[in-house]
Structures are given as structure tokens and as C-alpha cells.
Design a protein around this motif. Structure first.
Motif, PDB file in Angstrom:
ATOM      1  N   ALA A 191       0.792  -1.228   0.000  1.00 33.23           N
ATOM      2  CA  ALA A 191       0.000   0.000   0.000  1.00 33.23           C
ATOM      3  C   ALA A 191       0.826   1.280   0.000  1.00 33.23           C
ATOM      4  CB  ALA A 191      -0.959  -0.002   1.197  1.00 33.23           C
ATOM      5  N   ASN A 192       2.051   1.229   0.467  1.00 36.80           N
ATOM      6  CA  ASN A 192       2.856   2.451   0.478  1.00 36.80           C
ATOM      7  C   ASN A 192       4.341   2.111   0.449  1.00 36.80           C
ATOM      8  OD1 ASN A 192       3.611   1.684   3.108  1.00 36.80           O
ATOM      9  ND2 ASN A 192       1.959   2.891   4.022  1.00 36.80           N
ATOM     10  N   GLU A 193       5.179   3.148   0.502  1.00 41.77           N
ATOM     11  CA  GLU A 193       6.621   2.940   0.381  1.00 41.77           C
ATOM     12  C   GLU A 193       7.217   2.200   1.570  1.00 41.77           C
ATOM     13  OE1 GLU A 193       6.100   7.123   2.166  1.00 41.77           O
ATOM     14  OE2 GLU A 193       5.051   5.750   0.794  1.00 41.77           O
ATOM     15  N   PHE A 194       6.541   2.256   2.721  1.00 38.31           N
ATOM     16  CA  PHE A 194       7.079   1.554   3.888  1.00 38.31           C
ATOM     17  C   PHE A 194       6.966   0.043   3.696  1.00 38.31           C
ATOM     18  CE2 PHE A 194       5.402   5.620   5.620  1.00 38.31           C
ATOM     19  CZ  PHE A 194       6.631   6.200   5.892  1.00 38.31           C
ATOM     20  N   GLU A 235       6.751  -1.457   0.794  1.00 32.68           N
ATOM     21  CA  GLU A 235       7.673  -1.804  -0.280  1.00 32.68           C
ATOM     22  C   GLU A 235       9.108  -1.880   0.234  1.00 32.68           C
ATOM     23  OE1 GLU A 235       7.044   1.137  -3.248  1.00 32.68           O
ATOM     24  OE2 GLU A 235       5.117   0.290  -3.920  1.00 32.68           O
TER      25      GLU A 235
END
Length: 212
Positions: free
Chosen positions: A18-21, A23
Motif C-alpha cells: 500500500a505504500n513505500e514503507f 515496499e
């Protein structure tokens, strides 16, 4: 010993980061989105196998044929059974379920969708071919052959599927009257070569239903 749940459509499952964290966390682990999808599919199969109390699980979604490379990637030790049926009867069955599509569309879409993947899968994977016509004519012999391939004991009750409650529902398997009968039914006569539509002739040759 064999558990065969309804069609699971594993190839349709997707994992979303859902977000860069999320990923970043997966990147540090060296895990890709594809790896996560494989883990999800594997966990689902393991869950169903444990719940069944059996030893071998089957994934039988027809569309899996179009994703056989992913199956091999996720389960390198999987064993494969290639199910074949006369193409004219496949189209007849599909047309009965979806007359609104028309036969011409079914000819075009299913020739393109299944014939080439089946050819490549059979050339690339070890497995056995089972023909619908052979199984309905002599289910015990064919079932014993499959059991030998899977290294599981043959049990006569394998052919008595009418004893067990099944989910017959559109989208996860066959739901027609023939399977609801609870017994293996005789196949219809195969069409003569000159009765096969031109659009299906290459398909019939590729699957051994007409001379090459």
C-alpha cells in the motif's frame, strides 16, 4: 488421500503493497510482490490440505493452464495432469452455459486461449495426459493410472463422488445436471471428421483427435 477443492483461481490473487514503507520492508527481506503472491497461494493450499486431513492437494482451475509458468515457479515439485477433451464437445459445453457468446466467439477465444498454452505446457512439464473420453469409458482403469502417477493407493470410493456433498456453483466448477447426478456418465459420440467445424480442426490435430 487426495483432496480436490473447488476451483481456487489462484492466478487471480494479487498482493498490494500500500505504500513505500511496505515496499521498503519487503525489499530489505529480498521479497518481491510475485514472491508474496506465491506465498499467499501456497499458504491457502496448505490450509485447505490440513483442514482436509489428507496428503495430496489438487488445484484444478482450468485457467491455470494459461499460467503454468507461475505454477512451476511456485511449486517446482508439482505433478501435472493434462486433461483433454474433444474440442467440439468443449465448445458445446461452453455454448450450453453461455449461449449469448455465440459459437464463433467461443471458437476464436478458446482456440487462442488454451491450445497454445497446452502445447507449451506439455512440451515443458513432466506429466500425464488424461482424455475425457477414456475416463468416461473406463473410469477405474484411468483412475488407477492417475493414482500410480501420484503414488497414492487406488480406492474404489474415488469413483463414488455422489456420496459426498459438493458445491456446484457457477465460477468455481461445473454446476450442470450431469455432474449433479452423482455418477460418471457416458460420453456423447464423437463427431466425424467432416462434422468438425473448420475453426476447430487445428485444435483437434494438436490434441490427437484428428490425423496430423
Amino acid at each position: 488421500m487426495v483432496h480436490s477443492p473447488h476451483e481456487l483461481h489462484l492466478a487471480k490473487l494479487r498482493v498490494v503493497l500500500a505504500n513505500e514503507f511496505g515496499e521498503g520492508a519487503m525489499k530489505i527481506l529480498g521479497v518481491t510482490r510475485r514472491d508474496l503472491e506465491h506465498l499467499l497461494s501456497d499458504r491457502l493450499l496448505h490450509r485447505e490440505l490440513v483442514r482436509s486431513g489428507k496428503h495430496v492437494i489438487v488445484e484444478k482451475t482450468p485457467d491455470s493452464l494459461c499460467h503454468w509458468e507461475r505454477l512451476r515457479e511456485c511449486w517446482p515439485d508439482a505433478r501435472y495432469i493434462f486433461l483433454l477433451r474433444h474440442p467440439a464437445h468443449i465448445v458445446d459445453s461452453l455454448y450450453t452455459a453461455h449461449p449469448e457468446l455465440g459459437r464463433e466467439r467461443l471458437y476464436a477465444e478458446h482456440l487462442e486461449r488454451f491450445v497454445e498454452p497446452m502445447r507449451r505446457a506439455r512440451e515443458s512439464l513432466d506429466g500425464i495426459a488424461v482424455r475425457y473420453e477414456d475416463f468416461t469409458a473406463d473410469p477405474e482403469t484411468e483412475a488407477k493410472r492417475i493414482c500410480a502417477y501420484l503414488d497414492v493407493p487406488w480406492e474404489p470410493t474415488m469413483l463414488e463422488y455422489g456420496r459426498v456433498s459438493r458445491r456446484f456453483r457457477y465460477g468455481i466448477g461445473d454446476w450442470g445436471d450431469r455432474i449433479r447426478s452423482g455418477r460418471i456418465q457416458s460420453m456423447r459420440p464423437l463427431p466425424l471428421p467432416d462434422e468438425v467445424p473448420d475453426q476447430l480442426r487445428d485444435w483437434c490435430r494438436a490434441w490427437g483427435y484428428m490425423p496430423a
